[in-house]
Each structure stands twice: as C-alpha cells, then as structure tokens.
Design a protein around this motif. Sequence first.
Motif, short mmCIF file in Angstrom:
data_model
loop_
_atom_site.label_atom_id
_atom_site.label_comp_id
_atom_site.label_asym_id
_atom_site.label_seq_id
_atom_site.Cartn_x
_atom_site.Cartn_y
_atom_site.Cartn_z
N LEU A 1 2.31 -4.03 -2.87
CA LEU A 1 3.58 -4.58 -2.43
C LEU A 1 4.08 -3.92 -1.15
CD1 LEU A 1 5.42 -4.98 -5.85
CD2 LEU A 1 4.65 -6.82 -4.35
N HIS A 2 3.72 -2.67 -0.93
CA HIS A 2 4.23 -1.95 0.24
C HIS A 2 3.15 -1.62 1.27
CE1 HIS A 2 8.32 -1.47 -1.29
NE2 HIS A 2 7.78 -1.28 -2.48
N ALA A 3 1.93 -2.07 1.00
CA ALA A 3 0.85 -1.85 1.97
C ALA A 3 0.85 -2.97 3.00
CB ALA A 3 -0.49 -1.80 1.25
N LYS A 4 0.58 -2.64 4.24
CA LYS A 4 0.53 -3.66 5.30
C LYS A 4 -0.82 -4.36 5.25
CE LYS A 4 3.93 -1.66 8.45
NZ LYS A 4 4.22 -1.24 9.83
N ILE A 5 -0.86 -5.42 4.45
CA ILE A 5 -2.13 -6.12 4.22
C ILE A 5 -2.05 -7.60 4.52
CG2 ILE A 5 -2.99 -4.49 2.48
CD1 ILE A 5 -2.00 -6.51 0.38
N ASP B 1 0.69 -10.43 13.11
CA ASP B 1 1.04 -9.03 12.85
C ASP B 1 0.81 -8.69 11.38
OD1 ASP B 1 1.97 -8.73 15.51
OD2 ASP B 1 3.87 -9.70 14.94
N LEU B 2 0.40 -7.45 11.11
CA LEU B 2 0.23 -6.99 9.73
C LEU B 2 1.58 -6.62 9.13
CD1 LEU B 2 -2.96 -4.74 9.50
CD2 LEU B 2 -2.54 -6.92 8.37
N LYS B 3 1.88 -7.15 7.97
CA LYS B 3 3.16 -6.89 7.32
C LYS B 3 2.94 -6.58 5.85
CE LYS B 3 5.62 -7.82 11.00
NZ LYS B 3 6.42 -6.77 11.68
N SER B 4 3.93 -5.95 5.25
CA SER B 4 3.89 -5.69 3.82
C SER B 4 4.58 -6.83 3.08
CB SER B 4 4.57 -4.37 3.49
OG SER B 4 5.92 -4.39 3.92
N ILE B 5 4.27 -6.97 1.80
CA ILE B 5 4.84 -8.05 1.00
C ILE B 5 6.33 -7.84 0.78
CG2 ILE B 5 4.76 -9.16 -1.28
CD1 ILE B 5 1.75 -8.47 -1.33
N LEU B 6 6.72 -6.59 0.51
CA LEU B 6 8.13 -6.26 0.32
C LEU B 6 8.63 -5.37 1.44
CD1 LEU B 6 8.39 -5.39 -3.51
CD2 LEU B 6 8.63 -7.62 -2.40
N ARG C 1 12.10 -9.01 -0.85
CA ARG C 1 10.94 -9.76 -0.37
C ARG C 1 10.98 -9.94 1.14
NH1 ARG C 1 11.73 -13.84 -5.42
NH2 ARG C 1 10.41 -12.71 -6.91
N PHE C 2 9.83 -9.72 1.75
CA PHE C 2 9.70 -9.94 3.19
C PHE C 2 8.79 -11.15 3.46
CE2 PHE C 2 7.59 -9.36 7.31
CZ PHE C 2 8.71 -9.35 8.12
N MET C 3 7.57 -11.12 2.92
CA MET C 3 6.64 -12.22 3.13
C MET C 3 6.91 -13.32 2.11
SD MET C 3 4.85 -11.47 5.75
CE MET C 3 3.76 -12.88 5.64
N TRP C 4 6.70 -14.57 2.55
CA TRP C 4 6.87 -15.73 1.68
C TRP C 4 5.59 -16.56 1.73
CZ3 TRP C 4 10.76 -16.36 -1.71
CH2 TRP C 4 11.88 -15.53 -1.54
N PHE C 5 5.04 -16.81 0.54
CA PHE C 5 3.77 -17.51 0.44
C PHE C 5 3.98 -18.93 -0.08
CE2 PHE C 5 3.00 -12.97 -0.50
CZ PHE C 5 2.29 -12.66 0.66
N PRO C 6 3.61 -19.95 0.71
CA PRO C 6 3.77 -21.34 0.26
C PRO C 6 3.19 -21.54 -1.14
CG PRO C 6 3.09 -21.30 2.55
CD PRO C 6 3.01 -19.88 2.06
N ASP D 1 4.57 -12.41 -9.58
CA ASP D 1 6.01 -12.64 -9.70
C ASP D 1 6.84 -11.88 -8.67
OD1 ASP D 1 5.52 -14.32 -11.75
OD2 ASP D 1 6.01 -12.91 -13.35
N GLN D 2 6.42 -10.67 -8.32
CA GLN D 2 7.23 -9.87 -7.38
C GLN D 2 7.07 -10.32 -5.93
OE1 GLN D 2 5.30 -6.60 -9.50
NE2 GLN D 2 7.14 -5.39 -9.10
N CYS D 3 6.09 -11.18 -5.69
CA CYS D 3 5.88 -11.69 -4.32
C CYS D 3 6.83 -12.85 -4.06
CB CYS D 3 4.44 -12.17 -4.16
SG CYS D 3 3.18 -10.90 -4.40
#
Length: 648
Positions: A411-415, A422-427, A433-438, A476-478
């Motif tokens: 959740l906190h790794a830039k993957i 750009d590489l970002k973390s999920i949270l 939440r930072f990233m949003w997945f369709p 769920d946390q994503c």
Amino acid sequence: MTTYKERFDSSQNKAHDKNIATKILRDMNELRSKAEDSPTIPRRWIWELIQNAKDVAYREGVNIEIFCDDDFDLYIEFQHDGQPFTADNIRFLIEQISTKDRDEDSEGRRPTTGKFGTGFMTTHLLSEIVTVKGVAKEPELTYKKFNLKLDRSYYELAEITASVNRSKDSVSNLDELPTHDDYNQDDFNTSFYYPLLDDVSLTIAKKGLDDLEKSLSFAFVFVKEIESINLSNRLKTYINTDRNNDSTDDEVQFHNITIQSAGEADTILTIAKISRRLTSIAVPIEIDAETITVLPIDKDVPKLFCDFPLIGTEIFSFPVVVNNPNFNPTDPRDGIYLTNPQRSHADIDENKTIIQEAIDLYYILLDHASLNDWQNLHYLAKINSIREMPSWLSETYFNDLVLKPIRKKLLHAKIVKNADGDLKSILKEDNTRFMWFPSALRKEIRDEIWKVGSKWFSHVLPQKSEIDLWYHLAWDQCGKLTLDQFADFVEKRNTIEELQKVLHENDAIEWLNDFYKLLMLDEKEYHAIISKRKIVPNQNGDFYKMAQLSQDDGDIDSEFKDILEGFGYEIKSKLADEGIELNFEDDTIGLNEIVKEIVSQVEEKTNDRVLAEHYRGTFDLILSYFSKNPSRSKDLFHLFSEKTHFIR
C-alpha cells in the motif's frame, strides 16, 4: 534340521519381500487411479528424474539429455553423466526405497533431495516397464556395466514379488561381468528408457516436458549442480550459464540461462534472485541497456521449490518464487504443511520460518526494484486471497501472516506507474487513497472509465496497459474507481464552474456528456446513479438529481427566463443545462408553459400596486421585449400585449 534362527531369518526375508511388494502395488494402484485426472502427478515424472541426476552430480555439474520420440518409435529416454550407481542405489531402485537424507551438511543443507522412492514411482506413469542402463561402482570395486528391467505392470502381490526378485537376480552376477575399463565420467553412462505404449503415456510425456520448459529457469537458479539439459525432440538445449555465481545474503543478483535452439540465435533468460542463508526468492526479468523490466511468472509455475518445483503450489498466491532445500513437503510433493495444529510440529514450524524469511527477502527486493526504477512493478504486487485452500495450507495462517503483511507493505510502496508515467504508491502517507483503479465487470466499461477519468485526474490512474491487471489485483483498501465512485467525485464538485476548474482545457459540458455515455454502458448502474446522485447541472450551473430537473425544449427565449427570474420564479434552476444530452422522456418545459407562467406572474404582481413597484425592473424587461418584438409578442401574449398600461 532347521533352527529357530533360520526360521526367523526366513520369516524376516518373507516379510521384507511382502512389505516391498505391498508398497509398490499400493503406490502403483494410486498412480493408475490418478494418471488421467490429477492436475499435478502427471507433471512430476520429469522432475523426479532430474532430481535423481542432481543428487549424483560430479563437482563439475551434471548434464542431462532427454530423447523423446512421440511420432514413430514412441519412447522417452532420460540420460545423464552423473556418478555411477552404488550397490545401495541399485537395490533401492529395485525395491523403491527412498534414500532421502534428513541430515544436514556444514551449510545446513540436506545433501540429497531423495532418490528412488515414491516420487520415482511417478515415472512409471510413462511406462510400467522401465529399462535402466548404468554403471555400478563401489570404492573398492571395479566399474561394471549393467542392464536392469523394472516391471511394475502387475496387479497381484505374488506377481510384484516375483518381478522384484527377477530384477534383483538380473544384477546379482555383477561380480562375474567384465570390468568396464573404458568408463569416462563425461559420457552419458546412466539411462532410463520408457516405451510410450498408449495415448495416456504420450499425454503424460508432453505434460512433463511442457512443465519442464516453464519452470526450468528457476530450477537452474536454485540448483547449481545442473549444468545443462538437452531436449532432443524440441531441438533445444538449456545451459545453466551462471550456475557458479556465489550468493551474498540480501543482495539482488542476476542469473542468466541460455537457450540454444537449432537454426536460431541463442535466447537469454534472466532471473533476479535474492537469498538469505538457504532461502531464496526469484522473479523473471528482462534487461535492456539500463532498464530492468519485471516479467510475469507463468501461471503454471509452482511458487514453492524444494530445489525443484513442488507441483501444485501454483495455488500458493505469492508475488515471487520461493526456494529452500530444507522445506518439508507433503508426501506427494504438492505443497508444504503450513497449518495450525494445536501441538507443536517441528516440520511445520520450520516451513513457516522459511516463508517468513522469504517475505523479508521480498520486502528487500520490492524496495530495491522501486528505488532503481524497475519497470512493470505491478507484477511484484501479484498476490490474492486463495478461494480454495489446499489441505496443507491454513487459511488463517495465509491471510494473517502472508497476505495481510504483504498487502500492507504494498500500500505504501511506489509500485504503480500512473497515466502520467510517474511511480506512485496506492495510499498516501496518511493512509487515504491516492491511486484509483477502474473497476467494473466488463473490460469495455473499465477502459471507458479510464478514458473519461484521464481527462480529469490522470495522475491517480494507472497506465492504460495496466488497467486490467490492477482490476484483478486491487483489494478492499485500494481505491476502486467504480461507476458510482466516479459519480461521487462528480457530485462533490457541486457546480459546473468547479468541475471546469479540474478539467482544464476540456469543456465541462462535453465531458459530462461523455460521462453520461459511460454510465449508460451499464443500464442498471445508470438508473441507480442518476436517481440518487446530483450530477446533472441546471441552467445556473448547479448540480441536481435528474428527477429534480426538466429538459428545456429549446424554444424558450432567453429574455423570458430572465423575466421569470426577475419575478422570483427560478426557472433556470428547474431546467437542465441545454447542452446536456440526457433523455428526460416527457419531462420537458417549453415556450407555452413559460408564457403561461409569465402571464400568471404578471397578473399576481399587478393586483397589488405596492407589490408591483418591487418588480418595476422586470416589467421594464417585458415592455422592452414587446417593443423589440411586437408581432411575436402579440401572438404569444395576445391578452395584454396591446394593453400594457397596467405594467407601465
């Protein structure tokens, strides 16, 4: 006259023979019953033969050749240039007794993986009659060539016993055979020959060879004793190019495997490996100049290796392949016991310790890959819950001690590479939440969510090529960007003005129409969202529920709307923006309704002279319209268009 001792000895020999025959018959019957239906057992035979070759490798390594004729003579012959057979080896091969060594060497490694036991029996799925050619050698004795037939084709104990004894008799005269003076350790002195007598044998042969090609690169990384394997019928030779690389604890290393194919340029497979003591993890990569790209692990590659693949552990969801020669596998070698017994169990505890060590190594690899800008890092996030737990794996153990800790790290790794590259973390750091997945059942909808969303918040969307992968990975946390979640984002903007601010150069109304078309791809979701969410702008630019608005027929003069607004009748708040492309069916407002409302307002306001004074400006708007449009005014307002004195 016989003695009791002689009787006891005779009885012991009979008991031994019966035990051997009973075990062979039991194992053969079980194999026969699973030959066509088991997803794992038909794939094991090749690895058992390679494992046996590894256990007799010279220091220089062992080379293996596999001849398979599945078109004409129909056979498989497995050869290697390992050390000769000892007398014990031959006996254990005949009696099907495992020689697995549970003792550990100075490095803590168990020297042999196990020869000629239950695992070797799986090779009889190819053929129940096997011809073994080899060389026997004991330290104080000379080299002797031998030819041995193992016949497991019988179904009765007496027949199995007789067959075992015939095999023993065939090598009982080794001392009388001529010395093999031409022995050369570089020759392929050991051979196992299996005639393929039916379609089942042919299918099993193909499954084994296919499995070999999928998992061999990992086996090469973990087993330095194997130098090369030649697949003659497939015209391929796999060479363990970097087998002598020394491992340094917690350091990422790259291991190359060369594939030589007839008439083609060599292919190089590269595996990234990181080890700590005897535990290693590995993942396939591609190196192009300065760029390292993580490659997917084939779905049929087992995730757990005990030097060689534990076939069946594909079900063990883990982002990388894990190896430890000291894993304690199940008897069919299809898993390792990771259960939660009430009583302490040393083998289970050891397995769990190894898995925890693998998790620690995985964290190191993940950080290293992210820091060094490896590509395709989403493959290092490929871990999911397991729908059907195998008997050797505890659901509680897996979820609490494997899945949850790894996901917490992810959740906190830039993957995640976002749509901007750009590489970002999920949270975020605050766990929001930072990233949003369709997220939608249909790929068409997921793709359209990304397309529409990228015009607004591309920086929090994954790359287009990774939409489906993250859809299947996200938990769920994503942030799951469903249609309803997307509508929530729109609703929170409140007005067209606020929406336009985040859309930059994209026109807000055009974008909304694309958004509505997106919603309409799922009719059920569309009706649910459009009825509960305030996502339709009125003509003041404020968002309302669709049911709260009516469609403008398009024939209403703008001056009439201003007149009604002047009277305090907020017609623009009741009408949807004229640019919106939604079907309001019969819920429309047109010119006739507007004219009637203006007349009604005039009549109401002019009944009270004091009240009328408050609307002088609005009356002036009416007079101005009448003056500029006398003919139209007469048609629309025939009751008072010529009697305007009462609003002057």
